[in-house]
Design a protein around this motif. Structure first.
Motif, PDB file in Angstrom:
ATOM      1  N   ASN A  57       0.785  -1.187   0.179  1.00 32.59           N
ATOM      2  CA  ASN A  57      -0.076   0.156  -0.418  1.00 32.59           C
ATOM      3  C   ASN A  57       1.285   0.966  -0.055  1.00 32.59           C
ATOM      4  O   ASN A  57       0.039   2.177  -0.816  1.00 32.59           O
ATOM      5  CB  ASN A  57      -0.444  -0.339   1.037  1.00 32.59           C
ATOM      6  CG  ASN A  57      -2.433  -1.465   1.097  1.00 32.59           C
ATOM      7  OD1 ASN A  57      -2.297  -1.660   0.135  1.00 32.59           O
ATOM      8  ND2 ASN A  57      -2.224  -1.608   2.426  1.00 32.59           N
ATOM      9  N   ASN A  58       1.802   1.042   0.510  1.00 29.95           N
ATOM     10  CA  ASN A  58       2.562   2.154   0.679  1.00 29.95           C
ATOM     11  C   ASN A  58       3.361   2.626  -0.391  1.00 29.95           C
ATOM     12  O   ASN A  58       3.555   4.165  -0.900  1.00 29.95           O
ATOM     13  CB  ASN A  58       3.695   2.882   2.078  1.00 29.95           C
ATOM     14  CG  ASN A  58       3.207   1.833   3.462  1.00 29.95           C
ATOM     15  OD1 ASN A  58       2.515   3.218   3.592  1.00 29.95           O
ATOM     16  ND2 ASN A  58       4.324   2.045   3.857  1.00 29.95           N
ATOM     17  N   SER A  60       2.298   1.473  -3.723  1.00 33.65           N
ATOM     18  CA  SER A  60       1.339   1.892  -4.205  1.00 33.65           C
ATOM     19  C   SER A  60       0.783   4.222  -4.440  1.00 33.65           C
ATOM     20  O   SER A  60       1.299   4.398  -5.093  1.00 33.65           O
ATOM     21  CB  SER A  60       0.598   1.192  -4.135  1.00 33.65           C
ATOM     22  OG  SER A  60      -0.696   1.320  -5.257  1.00 33.65           O
ATOM     23  N   ARG A  61       1.061   4.156  -3.258  1.00 34.76           N
ATOM     24  CA  ARG A  61       0.363   5.147  -3.099  1.00 34.76           C
ATOM     25  C   ARG A  61       1.434   6.041  -3.117  1.00 34.76           C
ATOM     26  O   ARG A  61       1.039   7.375  -3.711  1.00 34.76           O
ATOM     27  CB  ARG A  61      -0.527   5.515  -1.093  1.00 34.76           C
ATOM     28  CG  ARG A  61      -1.495   4.802  -0.345  1.00 34.76           C
ATOM     29  CD  ARG A  61      -1.925   5.027   0.773  1.00 34.76           C
ATOM     30  NE  ARG A  61      -2.671   4.309   0.876  1.00 34.76           N
ATOM     31  CZ  ARG A  61      -2.816   3.921   2.282  1.00 34.76           C
ATOM     32  NH1 ARG A  61      -1.849   3.561   2.970  1.00 34.76           N
ATOM     33  NH2 ARG A  61      -4.229   3.023   2.158  1.00 34.76           N
ATOM     34  N   THR A  64       1.738   6.764  -6.885  1.00 32.02           N
ATOM     35  CA  THR A  64       0.595   7.530  -7.538  1.00 32.02           C
ATOM     36  C   THR A  64       1.086   8.840  -7.705  1.00 32.02           C
ATOM     37  O   THR A  64       0.948   9.678  -8.333  1.00 32.02           O
ATOM     38  CB  THR A  64      -0.927   7.138  -6.795  1.00 32.02           C
ATOM     39  OG1 THR A  64      -1.157   5.907  -6.406  1.00 32.02           O
ATOM     40  CG2 THR A  64      -1.834   8.001  -6.837  1.00 32.02           C
ATOM     41  N   TYR A  65       1.285   9.182  -6.140  1.00 33.64           N
ATOM     42  CA  TYR A  65       2.101  10.801  -5.770  1.00 33.64           C
ATOM     43  C   TYR A  65       3.223  10.963  -7.150  1.00 33.64           C
ATOM     44  O   TYR A  65       3.168  12.547  -7.947  1.00 33.64           O
ATOM     45  CB  TYR A  65       2.533  11.269  -4.766  1.00 33.64           C
ATOM     46  CG  TYR A  65       2.641  11.922  -3.883  1.00 33.64           C
ATOM     47  CD1 TYR A  65       1.996  13.284  -3.806  1.00 33.64           C
ATOM     48  CD2 TYR A  65       4.132  12.168  -4.299  1.00 33.64           C
ATOM     49  CE1 TYR A  65       2.527  14.637  -3.163  1.00 33.64           C
ATOM     50  CE2 TYR A  65       4.661  13.686  -4.055  1.00 33.64           C
ATOM     51  CZ  TYR A  65       3.544  14.975  -3.666  1.00 33.64           C
ATOM     52  OH  TYR A  65       4.195  15.759  -3.473  1.00 33.64           O
ATOM     53  N   THR A  77       8.543  -0.196  -9.057  1.00 35.69           N
ATOM     54  CA  THR A  77       7.279  -0.683  -8.498  1.00 35.69           C
ATOM     55  C   THR A  77       6.942  -2.361  -9.021  1.00 35.69           C
ATOM     56  O   THR A  77       6.769  -2.239  -9.618  1.00 35.69           O
ATOM     57  CB  THR A  77       5.405   0.333  -9.315  1.00 35.69           C
ATOM     58  OG1 THR A  77       5.857   0.585  -9.818  1.00 35.69           O
ATOM     59  CG2 THR A  77       6.220   1.639  -8.271  1.00 35.69           C
ATOM     60  N   PHE A 133       3.850  15.064  -0.150  1.00 35.80           N
ATOM     61  CA  PHE A 133       3.300  13.876   0.282  1.00 35.80           C
ATOM     62  C   PHE A 133       2.390  13.942   1.414  1.00 35.80           C
ATOM     63  O   PHE A 133       3.550  14.149   2.413  1.00 35.80           O
ATOM     64  CB  PHE A 133       4.177  12.540   0.171  1.00 35.80           C
ATOM     65  CG  PHE A 133       3.175  11.864   0.244  1.00 35.80           C
ATOM     66  CD1 PHE A 133       2.224  10.710  -1.066  1.00 35.80           C
ATOM     67  CD2 PHE A 133       3.036  10.678   1.344  1.00 35.80           C
ATOM     68  CE1 PHE A 133       1.788   9.564  -0.945  1.00 35.80           C
ATOM     69  CE2 PHE A 133       2.514   9.301   1.674  1.00 35.80           C
ATOM     70  CZ  PHE A 133       1.521   8.762   0.371  1.00 35.80           C
ATOM     71  N   GLN A 137      -0.487   8.974   5.358  1.00 31.37           N
ATOM     72  CA  GLN A 137      -1.525   7.930   4.338  1.00 31.37           C
ATOM     73  C   GLN A 137      -0.033   6.961   4.453  1.00 31.37           C
ATOM     74  O   GLN A 137      -0.613   5.956   3.926  1.00 31.37           O
ATOM     75  CB  GLN A 137      -1.096   8.436   2.651  1.00 31.37           C
ATOM     76  CG  GLN A 137      -1.709   9.068   2.263  1.00 31.37           C
ATOM     77  CD  GLN A 137      -2.033  10.055   1.556  1.00 31.37           C
ATOM     78  OE1 GLN A 137      -1.690   8.823   0.110  1.00 31.37           O
ATOM     79  NE2 GLN A 137      -2.030  11.664   0.822  1.00 31.37           N
ATOM     80  N   LEU A 138       1.117   7.379   4.730  1.00 30.93           N
ATOM     81  CA  LEU A 138       1.726   5.979   5.281  1.00 30.93           C
ATOM     82  C   LEU A 138       1.742   4.596   6.094  1.00 30.93           C
ATOM     83  O   LEU A 138       1.938   5.628   7.792  1.00 30.93           O
ATOM     84  CB  LEU A 138       3.796   6.613   5.121  1.00 30.93           C
ATOM     85  CG  LEU A 138       3.678   6.853   3.873  1.00 30.93           C
ATOM     86  CD1 LEU A 138       5.166   7.359   4.211  1.00 30.93           C
ATOM     87  CD2 LEU A 138       3.893   5.977   2.519  1.00 30.93           C
TER      88      LEU A 138
END
Length: 353
Positions: A57-58, A60-61, A64-65, A77, A133, A137-138
């Motif tokens: 998840n980290n 991926s986020r 995206t950023y 990735t 960022f 979210q992390l």
């Protein structure tokens, strides 16, 4: 078994070659050759990273950023599985597959100061590009990984519970670490100082976590499992701990341990070349402290393990973790001795950035 996993990533296993890859000690890694293409397959060590999905998840986020704000940045990735996931689960293990960055290579030892400069620049660039960022979210993939207060508390408990024999052998090292307790106090002050900002931090800045091109210029940072919110002292300190001495942490001829000022200068110029405008004045004043912070913390961890009968790191010979402790204490003392000269290098670099 491995071919079953590769099929989950849509690879043709009829023409696949698999071989161990790299020198990492945590995850199991293989180089996968599939016709003209190459990949990196990893099995995540769930004894260390208990929630692999948080890592996925980290990444991926962050991807995206960066795709939105820094589309030209090379950010590795995982390749999605056939069911559009970043991880493939097999026999209670988590696997992921990366495309091999063609023309890239890595190092396990910092062979010259130019490599130190390029690596420091890449780690600084990574944090700078992610300055906007939202770190909330992390997920925390390794709780308390660089919590120096906790490491000191664990050291104190190890002293209390150690055998008389090990206490006697370690007495000098114990006294030195207690004498340097002010390094912990400084860390605790940082936690409450608004001049220190939590940022996207790699937390594992050894040289093997940087990819270089054919001209030995840095391409990107890799091994993002430990990317979490943190302070810049973690990344800068780990570079100092692992780049500055010509002798590594396993060296038992402690006379070989030294602080190479030209390598320190390379780290300063590489990292601050990217991060000078991002760091506060107070943070810049703690640049050398970053090295003391990481070296001291590793010494605490090695000595606590020795006093706990080597239950965490293990020992290849009697006294192994005590020797590692003395190694790191020697490195810390060398850094402290050279602090005035190193401070001048930081000041000089800031004047020319």
């Amino acid at each position: 078994m491995t071919t079953d996993i590769l099929k989950r990533f849509s690879l043709n296993t009829d023409e696949v070659q698999i071989q161990p890859f790299g020198s990492g000690l945590i995850n199991h890694t293989w180089l996968v050759k599939n016709g003209p293409k190459q990949y990196i397959l990893q099995r995540i060590n769930t004894q260390v990273f208990t929630l692999p999905q948080n890592i996925d998840n980290n990444i991926s986020r962050l991807a995206t950023y960066l795709h939105k704000h820094s589309p030209g940045y090379l950010f590795t990735t995982p390749i999605n599985t056939t069911d559009h996931k970043g991880l493939a689960e097999h026999d209670n293990a988590s696997y992921r597959l990366f495309g091999f960055v063609e023309g890239s290579h890595s190092y396990t030892v910092v062979e010259d100061k130019e490599l130190a400069y390029e690596a420091a620049r890449q780690f600084g660039k990574f944090t700078r590009l992610l300055a906007g960022f939202d770190i909330d979210q992390l997920s925390i993939t390794l709780p308390d990984f660089h919590n120096l207060s906790l490491r000191y508390s664990q050291f104190e408990k190890a002293v209390e519970g150690a055998s008389a024999e090990r206490l006697q052998k370690a007495r000098s090292s114990i006294n030195i670490l207690i004498h340097n307790r002010d390094i912990v106090t400084a860390f605790e002050n940082i936690l409450h100082n608004p001049a220190f900002k939590k940022r996207v931090t790699h937390h594992d800045t050894k040289i093997s976590n940087v990819l270089f091109d054919s001209n030995n210029k840095g391409l990107c940072v890799i091994d993002l499992d430990t990317v979490m919110p943190g302070y810049f002292i973690s990344d800068v300190g780990d570079m100092m701990r692992t780049y500055l001495s010509p002798a590594g942490e396993e060296e038992t001829d402690f006379s070989k341990i030294d602080i190479r000022e030209d390598y320190f200068d390379a780290i300063v110029k590489g990292y601050l070349g990217e991060m000078a405008e991002e760091l506060t004045t107070t943070e810049k004043n703690y640049f050398i402290y970053a090295g003391k912070f990481m070296i001291y913390m590793q010494a605490l961890r090695f000595l606590a393990d020795y006093l706990n009968n080597d239950i965490y790191y293990g020992a290849r010979y009697p006294g192994h973790n005590l020797n590692r402790t003395i190694n790191q204490i020697t490195l810390l003392q060398k850094l402290q001795q050279k602090e005035p000269a190193l401070s001048q290098l930081v000041t000089g670099a800031l004047q020319h950035i």
